[in-house]
Structures are given as C-alpha cells and as structure tokens.
Design an enzyme around this catalytic site. Structure first.
Site, short mmCIF file in Angstrom:
data_model
loop_
_atom_site.label_atom_id
_atom_site.label_comp_id
_atom_site.label_asym_id
_atom_site.label_seq_id
_atom_site.Cartn_x
_atom_site.Cartn_y
_atom_site.Cartn_z
N TYR A 1 0.81 -1.21 0.00
CA TYR A 1 0.00 0.00 0.00
C TYR A 1 0.85 1.27 0.00
CZ TYR A 1 -3.00 -3.81 1.41
OH TYR A 1 -3.63 -5.02 1.47
N ASP B 1 -15.13 -16.42 4.71
CA ASP B 1 -13.72 -16.07 4.62
C ASP B 1 -13.16 -16.03 6.05
OD1 ASP B 1 -11.27 -14.85 4.48
OD2 ASP B 1 -11.89 -13.29 3.06
N LYS C 1 -3.53 -16.86 6.41
CA LYS C 1 -2.84 -16.12 7.48
C LYS C 1 -2.19 -17.02 8.54
CE LYS C 1 -4.23 -11.49 6.76
NZ LYS C 1 -5.42 -10.97 6.14
#
Ligand SMILES: *Cc1c(COP(=O)(O)O)cnc(C)c1O
Length: 434
Positions: free
Chosen positions: A22, A255, A284
């Site tokens: 980002y 999710d 993750k």
C-alpha cells in the site's frame, strides 16, 4: 554468504527499488529494519525511539500465532527442507500436502470435505469464487454469477476479492465501475454481544431473495470484519445468511482467513454461530506465519456439482500449489496449536487487553474501544496520524501498524501478561498521539 550490507545502505536501496504494501514508489516513509525475531520480539538492526527490540502487537498481520523462531516449526521446516522443498502438485502428491488436507477437514465444520491448497489468502478467495460460479454453471444455472456481501468487508487485493471489499472509503474505491459489480448489503450492526437486529436480518433476507436468480454466493467474514474496519457483529447474522442461502439456492462462502485458528475464541468463527458454510477460506495463521499458504475447502455437494459439469474439473493450478515446505509447517503449526489449551490463552489475552485498553476510552478523540478474543481495537473519531502513532508505540517498545481511524492489536497467543499490558499501554499512547 554475500557481504553484509550496512543498515543505511539497505534502507537507501529499499527506498530506491522495493515496493512496500500500500505504498508509493519510491517510498516516502522509512521502514524499520528487522534483523531477527524470536518469541514475541522483533530485533531491530538499529534502535528506534531508543528501543532495539519491539514486542509484536500485530502477529505479522494475524499470522504468527506461536511467535517467531519457534523450535517446533523450525524443526518441521528443517525436516521437510532435507526431504524436498517443492515438487509440482500436478500428477504428484506428497505426505505434507495430504496430512494437511486431512487435518483441515478434521478441524473445520463437518460438511467441508475437500481442500484446494492455494498460495495466498487472495488466491484462495479467487478459487472460492470460481468454485461457486462453476458449480452453478455445471448444474445448469449459468446465470448465477454475482456475489453478495455486506459492506465493511475485506477479502484481499486480487480482482475478485477486491470486488467484494467495502466499495466506499476502502483502498479499492478507485476501481468502482471497473471491478465486477456485486451486491452489497448494509454493514452489519456492531457488537458481538448485541442481540441480532430483526430489521437488519430482514434486509439480508430481502436482498438474497430479490437477487437469487443471479446470485452464485454470499461471501462474508464471519463475526470479525478485519481490514475493512475491525468491527465485530453478532453471530446471529450468520445463521440468517445460512437460512436465506438455503431457502434461495445460494452458496455461502465464509472467509476465515483472519478469524481462523482460534483468534476470536473459537477455532473458527463460524462455530460462534453453529453453522457450516459451503465453501471456506483459511490462510494467514495457517502456517503460524512462516510461509505463504492458504486453502479453500468445500462440501461434497459443491465438488460433485463441479465435477459433473461440461468442464468436469476445477481449472486452477498454481505453480507452487501444495508447496511441501509450507504444508509441513502448517501441519506442525496446527498440531502445536491443538496440543495446548489455546482457548485459555486467547481468553487470557482477551482479559489482558480489556483491562489495558480501558483507559483509551477516556481519551479525547477516541470513538470506541472493543475487544474480542485476542483482538483489541481503539477506533478514533479522525484518521490516524500513522507516523505519530507508530512512533508513540515504538517509544513504548511495541510494534503496531494502525490504519484509517484504527489502532489495533492481535498479539501472538504466547504473549505473556506483562507484554499484553505493554501492548495495551502502547495502543493507548498511539491513540493519544495519533
Ligand atoms: C488478509 C485477508 C485476505 C487476503 O489474504 P492475503 O494472504 O493477504 O492475500 C482475505 N480475506 C481476509 C478476511 C483477510 O484478512
């Protein structure tokens, strides 16, 4: 071994060549240079704000649940490295991949029986979406191609996942009109313990009913919306979605990439609601933060539907699919988790964060303080000053990475009580100065 580079040279090269998450190119902020990590501590190459070690409040974005440099995970990686680090998964298979798939089937809700190993969370969401669309195509309902989600969500940075991220104020707002247009319900009313709001439940049912003919699936993050806003909602809404999806022939995708492996207090967040999805994504914490790996699980009905179709295969096969090194570490990480009373550790961190974040509630500029499982959030009434908030946390000896109006933490489960208190103090300091 190559000549070591001095920290100053590394940072100069980083700025010149390396794209960070980002961020712009060349970079404008100087990242902290980490030399090594062990337990819950990151060791810096050069002290920052007088600290040469930081307690990790982020678990490297939800993943390092056992902390760093763990002997059990190191052994699993080393052992597998000596056998093979990778072989292709087309036409070949291997013990780590098979063991991991069986383990995931055993610990996830019972109807999930089949496992597709993907290389990142975003890819596992792409695969989930492909499974759902292909399922309906295969069973003769090709018009069912759209997705429904609620606002405030986050599902990754590749194209399909971006289309179901919160369309406003999020990082993917730029792409409205370019991304596939999905159907958005309102953000779920806040509060894990808040009784489900009947008007909101009716809103969900109405939207699913109205769009049933074009809907392939509903996809949501169960109980905790992560990078879309760090908010918690009642598990009751998941039951509403399950019932409405069943009533209208729509698949339900959960999710669990952020919520999986104990983070919210149950092994998977779907357990808070006592429901099972048709398709589920995990990632993750899957490898304990060691290597990149994710998985998409589905029911036998979904797998059989796809395999009966005109194209009777799932046309997806990442080069590094089922990477043995990652699979071996993932299997060891899940084994390590289940070998301990992880639920007690998560509860302990929940109590510690609740106590340590309470003072933030009194600070000017703080809108809300919330804790669920091993997740603590302080929400400001203004966008956080990232540099000032980070500096304040580092001064307290803690690594945090705030975003938007949120200063939050999800520490490794092994974080001791005094380090949880320290993280809490750092969150409060960041809230004061950010
Ligand atoms: C992080 C995340 C993803 C994306 O996973 P990556 O491994 O970063 O691609 C998807 N969904 C949720 C809920 C996440 O938290």
């Amino acid at each position: 071994m190559p000549e070591p580079l001095a920290p100053r040279d590394l940072l100069a090269l980083d700025r010149q060549h390396v794209w960070h998450p980002y961020g712009p190119m060349p970079g404008t902020a100087t990242p902290l240079l980490v030399e090594s990590a062990s337990g819950v501590r990151l060791r810096l190459a050069e002290p920052a704000e007088g600290q040469s070690e930081l307690v990790d409040g982020m678990s490297s974005w939800w993943s390092a649940v056992h902390g760093y440099n763990h002997p059990v995970l190191n052994d699993a990686a080393r052992g597998q490295l000596e056998r093979m680090s990778h072989v292709m998964f087309g036409g070949l298979t291997h013990e780590p991949g098979v063991r991991l798939a069986k383990r995931l089937v055993d610990i996830t809700p019972e109807p999930l029986q089949h496992v597709f190993l993907a290389d990142s969370g975003s890819v596992s969401v792409e695969v989930a979406v492909k499974m759902c669309l292909q399922y309906w195509r295969s069973v003769g309902k090709p018009a069912k191609q759209r997705l429904l989600t609620w606002r405030g969500g986050y599902h990754g940075d590749t194209w399909q996942p971006m289309s179901v991220c919160d369309p406003e104020g999020g990082m993917h707002e730029l792409w409205q009109g370019v991304l596939p247009r999905q159907i958005f319900a309102d953000t779920p009313p806040a509060g894990f313990d808040a009784p489900p709001d009947e008007a909101y439940a009716a809103h969900l049912r109405e939207l699913i009913g109205r769009h049933a003919d074009e809907l392939a699936a509903v996809i949501v993050e169960p109980v905790v919306q992560g990078a879309g806003g760090m908010s918690f909602h009642s598990p009751g809404y998941l039951r509403v979605l399950r019932e409405a999806c069943d009533a209208h022939d729509v698949l339900l995708v959960l999710d669990e990439i952020a919520t999986g492996f104990g983070r919210t207090g149950t092994l998977f967040a779907a357990e808070h609601a006592g429901i099972a999805p048709d398709v589920m994504c995990v990632g993750k914490a899957l490898t304990g933060g060691y290597l990149t790996l994710a998985a998409t699980l589905c029911t036998t009905a979904v797998a059989e539907g796809i395999s009966r179709g005109e194209l009777p295969v799932l046309a997806h096969g990442p080069t590094f699919m089922g990477n043995p090194l990652a699979a071996a570490v993932a299997d060891a990480s899940i084994g390590l988790l289940l070998s301990q009373d992880w639920a007690r550790e998560v509860k302990r961190i929940e109590s510690g964060l609740t106590e340590a974040l309470a003072p933030a509630g009194e600070l000017p500029g703080v809108r809300d303080v919330r804790v669920l499982g091993a997740i603590g959030v302080v929400q400001l009434d203004h966008p956080v000053d990232l540099a000032a908030a980070t500096r304040a946390a580092v001064r307290e000896g803690v690594w945090l990475r705030p975003f938007r109006d949120l200063i939050y933490t999800m520490p490794p489960y092994i974080t001791a009580d005094d380090d949880v208190a320290r993280i809490g103090a750092a969150v409060c300091a960041a809230a004061r100065e950010g």
